[in-house]
Design an enzyme around this catalytic site. Structure first.
Site, PDB file in Angstrom:
ATOM      1  N   SER A 177     -14.956  -7.090   7.007  1.00  0.00           N
ATOM      2  CA  SER A 177     -14.237  -8.225   7.574  1.00  0.00           C
ATOM      3  C   SER A 177     -14.863  -8.602   8.906  1.00  0.00           C
ATOM      4  CB  SER A 177     -12.763  -7.864   7.787  1.00  0.00           C
ATOM      5  OG  SER A 177     -12.651  -7.014   8.919  1.00  0.00           O
ATOM      6  N   LYS A 178     -14.332  -9.666   9.486  1.00  0.00           N
ATOM      7  CA  LYS A 178     -14.857 -10.152  10.775  1.00  0.00           C
ATOM      8  C   LYS A 178     -14.864  -9.033  11.816  1.00  0.00           C
ATOM      9  CE  LYS A 178     -14.758 -15.050  10.760  1.00  0.00           C
ATOM     10  NZ  LYS A 178     -13.714 -15.670   9.948  1.00  0.00           N
TER      11      LYS A 178
END
Ligand code: GLU
Length: 489
Positions: A255-256
């Site tokens: 994820s980010k």
């Protein structure tokens, strides 16, 4: 080519609500490989119906990233927001056929319903309460000022099956799809509100005659819903292939928060498109025996098939990406490397035409420098850091200073400096350089290792660095060897 192969049409359907993410890019790679393998077409559809979050600069970033990776597409990208009329027409078709209906349940009522389900330890789902409203009931809600959504009927006792090209036989129960699905947002009852994801994807994939939908496994539940929509709209369904997720080092979905996840970030860090595309191909696909791990997209396309796509999540491995990047940098050859490094050097003010030291701007000198640095590069950017002591005189670090204190070190350097004095820039060859080192060592009564280490300290300010002789010859050509030695005496 078979008739079936000719009709392969796949698509990437990115939402321009952010920059091109590694997960989307990997999906693009698999779509592209399959299209090229089958002699089919790879298409793009920009899913920009989220008007608040979609931005033209993200569309530009996505197209730019795909182009950079070498993932060329075959037709003008379809812009989803321009197809609103077709999406509305499909919803109307479902309403007319009684397969969709208007649901007037308010947000408060839906929240209360979910709270009750939670209290009873049931999974949250819409309880289909407005499925069979009478015209009078509808009128009463409209008179209250309520605005409905449009819902698509999903019967609990439906079973949805498909043969996934990666995961094999798939089976979903209608009961597990959360109740009748919203396909259009709230709007006054005489209109149809904004159409939602599952509906528009089906309408657009059908219109684009998509033969295979290849996307991440996070879409599996959507596939079950979408298959029901194909059926209700009387459209043939494509085949589906759900690719494994990309996982971080801890084995969680990347994820980010994992830092670098945008293709433009990898690019800015100095990764080459060739290495990154190669690496993404390996994220979830195993090349056939004997192919190795370093290959081009074209080579992968020649042998690509879903039978070698793994079901398990693919862990992101920086070491492998770095290794591939180094491989790619080296196999390009020195001149290509020079062409890529020169603009980065120029940004630091090094080696430009008209530079104070014209030799540093000479492509031949730069090419030799590139060749020297090549083997130790992981990233192109390493070629900036490692080139610095060739363009500017470095300070001596502690180890280099200590080396000069070794008995006989300065005397050996002094002998070397004296021998260098009469030589012009073009005068020194490798054999002669070796001989000068031996003579200087003999003159100072030290082993050759002492003069070599001391010379490295003087030239690079450090005891680490690339091949000494080549380093010296390059710095001799640019006239920098003698002053650097002289400053140490
Ligand atoms: N816009 C959707 C996404 O980015 C497309 C998913 C699909 O391929 O259907 O997740």
């Amino acid at each position: 080519m078979t008739a079936e192969a000719r009709s392969v049409r796949v698509r990437l359907a990115p939402s321009p609500t952010g920059t091109l993410h590694i997960g989307t890019a990997r999906t693009a790679v698999f779509n592209w490989l399959f299209a090229r393998h089958s002699g089919g077409r790879f298409l793009l559809r920009i899913e920009d119906t989220d008007r608040e979050r979609s931005k033209p600069e993200y569309t530009a970033n996505i197209l730019d990233g795909l182009r950079w990776l070498g993932l060329d597409w075959d037709e003008e990208p379809v812009i989803q927001s321009q197809r609103l009329e077709q999406h509305r027409a499909a919803i109307q078709q479902l309403l007319d056929a009684g397969q969709a209906y208007r649901c007037y349940a308010s947000e408060e009522e839906l929240t209360a319903m979910r709270e009750q389900q939670a209290a009873a330890k049931q999974a949250p789902r819409y309880d289909n309460r407005h499925r069979d409203l009478s015209p009078e009931q509808e009128q009463a809600y409209i008179a209250e000022g309520r605005e409905p959504v449009v819902r698509f009927r999903i019967d609990d006792d439906r079973t949805i099956t498909w043969t996934d090209l990666v995961r094999g036989e798939m089976r979903w129960s209608g009961r597990d799809l959360g109740g009748d699905m919203v396909i259009a947002r709230r709007a006054p009852a005489h209109r149809i509100g904004d159409p939602l994801y599952n509906l528009v994807v089906v309408v657009d994939d059908a219109a684009m005659a998509i033969s295979h939908v290849i996307r991440g496994e996070d879409h599996i539940a959507n596939t079950a819903k979408q298959l029901l929509l194909y059926e209700a709209l009387g459209q043939p369904a494509p085949a589906f292939a759900h690719t494994p997720l990309i996982l971080n080092q801890e084995g969680k979905k990347l994820s980010k928060r994992d830092g670098v996840t945008s293709i433009s970030d990898f690019r800015a860090m100095g990764y080459s498109a060739t290495a990154l595309a190669n690496y993404m191909t390996l994220l979830g696909w195993s090349p056939p025996e004997g192919m190795g791990e370093r290959f081009s997209l074209q080579q992968a396309a020649a042998v690509f098939g879903f039978e070698r796509v793994n079901r398990a999540g693919a862990r992101f491995d920086w070491d492998k990406l770095n290794w591939l990047n180094g491989q790619v940098l080296r196999e390009q050859g020195a001149e290509s490397l020079r062409q890529q490094l020169a603009p980065l050097w120029a940004e630091r003010g090094w080696g430009q035409a008209g530079a104070a030291n014209p030799v540093q701007a000479d492509p031949a000198w730069q090419c030799q420098l590139s060749e020297l640095l090549g083997p130790s590069l992981t990233l192109l950017a390493d070629g900036v850091e490692q080139a610095e002591p060739f363009f500017t005189t470095p300070e001596l670090n502690d180890a280099a200073r200590a080396q000069l204190e070794v008995a006989g070190a300065r005397a050996a350097l002094a002998a070397l400096a004296e021998a260098l004095e009469p030589l012009t820039a073009s005068d020194l060859g490798a054999d002669q350089a070796q001989a000068l080192l031996s003579e200087a060592a003999a003159a100072a009564g030290v082993k050759k290792g002492v003069i070599m280490k001391s010379l490295r300290a003087a030239l690079l300010g450090s005891l680490q660095g690339p091949d000494l002789l080549t380093t010296w010859l390059l710095l001799h050509r640019s006239g920098d060897d003698l002053p650097r030695i002289a400053r140490c005496l």
